[in-house]
Design a protein around this motif. Structure first.
Motif, PDB file in Angstrom:
ATOM      1  N   PHE A 108       0.777  -1.258   0.157  1.00  0.00           N
ATOM      2  CA  PHE A 108       0.004   0.019   0.074  1.00  0.00           C
ATOM      3  C   PHE A 108       1.021   1.170   0.086  1.00  0.00           C
ATOM      4  O   PHE A 108       1.871   1.235   0.728  1.00  0.00           O
ATOM      5  CB  PHE A 108      -0.847   0.130   1.230  1.00  0.00           C
ATOM      6  N   VAL A 109       0.449   2.253  -0.694  1.00  0.00           N
ATOM      7  CA  VAL A 109       1.393   3.547  -0.770  1.00  0.00           C
ATOM      8  C   VAL A 109       0.281   4.551  -0.449  1.00  0.00           C
ATOM      9  O   VAL A 109      -0.778   4.811  -1.098  1.00  0.00           O
ATOM     10  CB  VAL A 109       1.851   3.955  -1.963  1.00  0.00           C
ATOM     11  N   LEU A 110       0.303   5.218   0.824  1.00  0.00           N
ATOM     12  CA  LEU A 110      -0.694   6.174   1.213  1.00  0.00           C
ATOM     13  C   LEU A 110       0.152   7.744   1.211  1.00  0.00           C
ATOM     14  O   LEU A 110       1.197   7.688   1.787  1.00  0.00           O
ATOM     15  CB  LEU A 110      -0.951   5.781   2.764  1.00  0.00           C
ATOM     16  N   GLU A 111      -0.741   8.347   0.972  1.00  0.00           N
ATOM     17  CA  GLU A 111      -0.133  10.085   1.226  1.00  0.00           C
ATOM     18  C   GLU A 111      -0.869  10.440   2.577  1.00  0.00           C
ATOM     19  O   GLU A 111      -2.052  10.368   2.725  1.00  0.00           O
ATOM     20  CB  GLU A 111      -0.761  10.924   0.237  1.00  0.00           C
ATOM     21  N   THR A 112       0.389  10.731   3.561  1.00  0.00           N
ATOM     22  CA  THR A 112      -0.319  11.017   4.771  1.00  0.00           C
ATOM     23  C   THR A 112       0.333  12.614   5.183  1.00  0.00           C
ATOM     24  O   THR A 112       0.826  13.144   4.358  1.00  0.00           O
ATOM     25  CB  THR A 112       0.379  10.025   5.844  1.00  0.00           C
TER      26      THR A 112
END
Length: 91
Positions: A36-40
């Motif tokens: 998973f790649v999340l922008e936080t």
């Protein structure tokens, strides 16, 4: 004085490497059963593991809950994310 409205905050709770709750999520960039790649609020967060899937997603609240076997969490800023993507593309 620190402005509480501008203060970035993120919580990550993990239970037995099987359940991951993450707050401060702005966007889900990409995901599959192994990554998973999340922008936080604190940068891009990559989660690696096996049989990963979204149990709950609320971008309005900035909350993502992921189930599966978690093997690692890695932060990168926007520049590292672009460099990494282009590196994979031109390998």
């Amino acid at each position: 004085m620190i402005d509480p409205v501008k203060t970035k905050r993120q919580e990550i709770k993990m239970l037995n490497r099987k359940l991951l709750e993450i707050s401060g999520v702005l966007n889900v960039e990409s995901f599959d059963s192994e990554e998973f790649v999340l922008e936080t609020e604190l940068g891009f967060l990559t989660i690696k593991g096996q049989n990963l899937h979204i149990k709950n997603l609320s971008l309005e609240q900035g909350l993502v809950v992921i189930e599966g076997t978690v093997n690692g969490l890695t932060y990168a800023d926007a520049h590292d994310k672009t460099k990494s993507f282009l590196g994979k593309l031109f390998k």
